[in-house]
Design a protein around this motif. Structure first.
Motif, mmCIF file in Angstrom:
data_model
loop_
_atom_site.group_PDB
_atom_site.id
_atom_site.type_symbol
_atom_site.label_atom_id
_atom_site.label_comp_id
_atom_site.label_asym_id
_atom_site.label_seq_id
_atom_site.Cartn_x
_atom_site.Cartn_y
_atom_site.Cartn_z
ATOM 1 N N PHE A 25 0.835 -1.194 0.000
ATOM 2 C CA PHE A 25 0.000 0.000 0.000
ATOM 3 C C PHE A 25 0.870 1.245 0.000
ATOM 4 O O PHE A 25 1.865 1.316 0.705
ATOM 5 N N ILE A 26 0.448 2.224 -0.783
ATOM 6 C CA ILE A 26 1.156 3.499 -0.857
ATOM 7 C C ILE A 26 0.459 4.514 0.043
ATOM 8 O O ILE A 26 1.103 5.228 0.790
ATOM 9 N N CYS A 27 -0.866 4.564 -0.047
ATOM 10 C CA CYS A 27 -1.623 5.472 0.810
ATOM 11 C C CYS A 27 -3.071 5.019 0.898
ATOM 12 O O CYS A 27 -3.547 4.257 0.058
ATOM 13 N N ILE A 28 -3.749 5.510 1.923
ATOM 14 C CA ILE A 28 -5.153 5.203 2.133
ATOM 15 C C ILE A 28 -5.869 6.496 2.516
ATOM 16 O O ILE A 28 -5.386 7.256 3.353
ATOM 17 N N TYR A 29 -7.012 6.716 1.873
ATOM 18 C CA TYR A 29 -7.841 7.869 2.182
ATOM 19 C C TYR A 29 -9.210 7.391 2.658
ATOM 20 O O TYR A 29 -9.721 6.379 2.171
ATOM 21 N N VAL A 30 -9.789 8.151 3.580
ATOM 22 C CA VAL A 30 -11.151 7.915 4.031
ATOM 23 C C VAL A 30 -11.953 9.137 3.585
ATOM 24 O O VAL A 30 -11.602 10.271 3.910
ATOM 25 N N VAL A 31 -13.033 8.881 2.831
ATOM 26 C CA VAL A 31 -13.817 9.970 2.238
ATOM 27 C C VAL A 31 -15.268 9.842 2.696
ATOM 28 O O VAL A 31 -15.849 8.754 2.640
ATOM 29 N N ASP A 32 -15.842 10.953 3.123
ATOM 30 C CA ASP A 32 -17.268 10.989 3.440
ATOM 31 C C ASP A 32 -18.008 11.140 2.108
ATOM 32 O O ASP A 32 -17.864 12.163 1.434
ATOM 33 N N PRO A 33 -18.795 10.144 1.701
ATOM 34 C CA PRO A 33 -19.438 10.215 0.386
ATOM 35 C C PRO A 33 -20.514 11.298 0.282
ATOM 36 O O PRO A 33 -20.881 11.704 -0.819
ATOM 37 N N GLU A 34 -21.003 11.784 1.414
ATOM 38 C CA GLU A 34 -22.010 12.843 1.394
ATOM 39 C C GLU A 34 -21.373 14.214 1.174
ATOM 40 O O GLU A 34 -21.855 15.007 0.378
ATOM 41 N N THR A 35 -20.302 14.498 1.897
ATOM 42 C CA THR A 35 -19.690 15.833 1.862
ATOM 43 C C THR A 35 -18.429 15.901 1.009
ATOM 44 O O THR A 35 -17.951 16.992 0.720
ATOM 45 N N ILE A 93 -19.011 0.617 -7.458
ATOM 46 C CA ILE A 93 -19.098 0.005 -6.125
ATOM 47 C C ILE A 93 -20.477 -0.613 -5.923
ATOM 48 O O ILE A 93 -20.594 -1.723 -5.406
ATOM 49 N N ASP A 94 -21.527 0.082 -6.357
ATOM 50 C CA ASP A 94 -22.873 -0.481 -6.262
ATOM 51 C C ASP A 94 -23.002 -1.744 -7.108
ATOM 52 O O ASP A 94 -23.640 -2.708 -6.707
ATOM 53 N N ARG A 95 -22.382 -1.735 -8.281
ATOM 54 C CA ARG A 95 -22.489 -2.866 -9.205
ATOM 55 C C ARG A 95 -21.691 -4.082 -8.747
ATOM 56 O O ARG A 95 -22.173 -5.191 -8.736
ATOM 57 N N SER A 96 -20.424 -3.858 -8.342
ATOM 58 C CA SER A 96 -19.547 -5.010 -8.085
ATOM 59 C C SER A 96 -18.946 -5.054 -6.673
ATOM 60 O O SER A 96 -18.223 -5.987 -6.363
ATOM 61 N N GLY A 97 -19.178 -4.040 -5.887
ATOM 62 C CA GLY A 97 -18.642 -4.030 -4.529
ATOM 63 C C GLY A 97 -17.356 -3.243 -4.362
ATOM 64 O O GLY A 97 -16.985 -2.886 -3.257
ATOM 65 N N SER A 98 -16.653 -2.983 -5.476
ATOM 66 C CA SER A 98 -15.434 -2.177 -5.384
ATOM 67 C C SER A 98 -15.139 -1.520 -6.724
ATOM 68 O O SER A 98 -15.651 -1.936 -7.757
ATOM 69 N N LYS A 117 -7.968 1.175 -5.492
ATOM 70 C CA LYS A 117 -9.146 0.398 -5.117
ATOM 71 C C LYS A 117 -9.979 1.243 -4.180
ATOM 72 O O LYS A 117 -9.436 1.921 -3.299
ATOM 73 N N ALA A 118 -11.283 1.189 -4.378
ATOM 74 C CA ALA A 118 -12.186 1.939 -3.511
ATOM 75 C C ALA A 118 -13.373 1.053 -3.153
ATOM 76 O O ALA A 118 -13.836 0.262 -3.981
ATOM 77 N N ALA A 119 -13.843 1.186 -1.921
ATOM 78 C CA ALA A 119 -14.995 0.426 -1.447
ATOM 79 C C ALA A 119 -15.682 1.209 -0.336
ATOM 80 O O ALA A 119 -15.056 2.054 0.319
ATOM 81 N N MET A 120 -16.944 0.907 -0.122
ATOM 82 C CA MET A 120 -17.699 1.529 0.965
ATOM 83 C C MET A 120 -17.566 0.668 2.216
ATOM 84 O O MET A 120 -17.632 -0.557 2.145
ATOM 85 N N VAL A 121 -17.383 1.343 3.351
ATOM 86 C CA VAL A 121 -17.247 0.662 4.633
ATOM 87 C C VAL A 121 -18.107 1.398 5.649
ATOM 88 O O VAL A 121 -18.136 2.631 5.675
ATOM 89 N N GLU A 122 -18.788 0.632 6.469
ATOM 90 C CA GLU A 122 -19.587 1.226 7.548
ATOM 91 C C GLU A 122 -18.661 1.498 8.723
ATOM 92 O O GLU A 122 -18.015 0.585 9.242
ATOM 93 N N GLU A 123 -18.580 2.757 9.130
ATOM 94 C CA GLU A 123 -17.778 3.145 10.293
ATOM 95 C C GLU A 123 -18.694 3.778 11.336
ATOM 96 O O GLU A 123 -19.884 3.947 11.085
ATOM 97 N N LEU A 129 -16.166 6.037 2.203
ATOM 98 C CA LEU A 129 -15.494 5.517 1.021
ATOM 99 C C LEU A 129 -14.022 5.385 1.372
ATOM 100 O O LEU A 129 -13.368 6.367 1.734
ATOM 101 N N ILE A 130 -13.503 4.177 1.298
ATOM 102 C CA ILE A 130 -12.091 3.929 1.573
ATOM 103 C C ILE A 130 -11.397 3.796 0.225
ATOM 104 O O ILE A 130 -11.780 2.963 -0.600
ATOM 105 N N VAL A 131 -10.392 4.622 0.003
ATOM 106 C CA VAL A 131 -9.658 4.615 -1.258
ATOM 107 C C VAL A 131 -8.208 4.277 -0.951
ATOM 108 O O VAL A 131 -7.535 4.993 -0.212
ATOM 109 N N GLY A 132 -7.761 3.181 -1.515
ATOM 110 C CA GLY A 132 -6.383 2.748 -1.313
ATOM 111 C C GLY A 132 -5.626 2.766 -2.627
ATOM 112 O O GLY A 132 -6.173 2.447 -3.682
ATOM 113 N N LEU A 133 -4.407 3.159 -2.543
ATOM 114 C CA LEU A 133 -3.529 3.176 -3.708
ATOM 115 C C LEU A 133 -2.364 2.267 -3.381
ATOM 116 O O LEU A 133 -1.753 2.406 -2.327
#
Length: 186
Positions: A25-35, A93-98, A117-123, A129-133
């Protein structure tokens, strides 16, 4: 203050676990999909040196698209900009999960193959939205080298070593291709 420090410690533990599993992994971002507010959870030293970006921000998608021209490999830029939109990512993500995107960016003044890679996670705070590079450069270059060697072997198998003229195998391969085109009326 204490809560923020505990969150940072927890994120470091999570990153250490991910790194132990994936290792690249190079980096990981956590994104609020609403804001679209984002924060960088963790990044490698090389990433931090190569990309002096904000660790937090208000519009993840706009920020990444703005920086893409500066950091992405020029030949991959249009493909990246076409694929990297909030709508495309959420739809996939809705179609395939990531969401997965392979491209190159410039790190240490050379192109490096990466996979996003990006996927939705319940926190605790809600959906994120978790985005990993991560670095796939060695893997891609190994696949390319393997492809070159395979192509060379196929060429050698189709040419007579003594005369340099195509052999029966090459003729039969061409015949199959021509028969297929005739069957397809092309």
């Amino acid at each position: 203050q204490r809560q923020a420090e505990e969150q940072i410690k927890e994120e470091r533990v999570i990153y250490a676990r991910l790194h132990a599993l994936a290792g690249n992994f190079i980096c990981i971002y956590v994104v609020d999909p609403e804001t679209n507010h984002y924060r960088e959870v963790s990044a490698t030293e090389d990433y931090m040196k190569s990309f002096a970006q904000d660790k937090k921000g208000d519009d993840f998608f706009a920020r990444v698209r703005e920086e893409a021209e500066r950091f992405n490999y020029p030949e991959d830029l249009s493909q990246f900009l076409l694929a990297f939109t909030k709508g495309n990512i959420l739809k996939e993500i809705d179609r395939s999960g990531s969401f997965n995107l392979r491209y190159r960016f410039i790190m240490k003044e050379r192109p490096v193959y990466v996979q996003m890679k990006a996927a939705m996670v319940e926190e605790k705070e809600g959906l994120r939205l978790i985005v990993g590079l991560y670095d796939i450069d060695a893997q891609v270059r190994q696949e390319q080298e393997y492809g070159k060697r395979l192509e060379q072997a196929q060429t050698q198998a189709s040419v007579d070593a003594l005369t340099g003229v195509k052999n029966k195998h090459a003729f039969l391969e061409t015949e199959v291709g021509i028969d297929r085109r005739i069957a397809e009326n092309s």
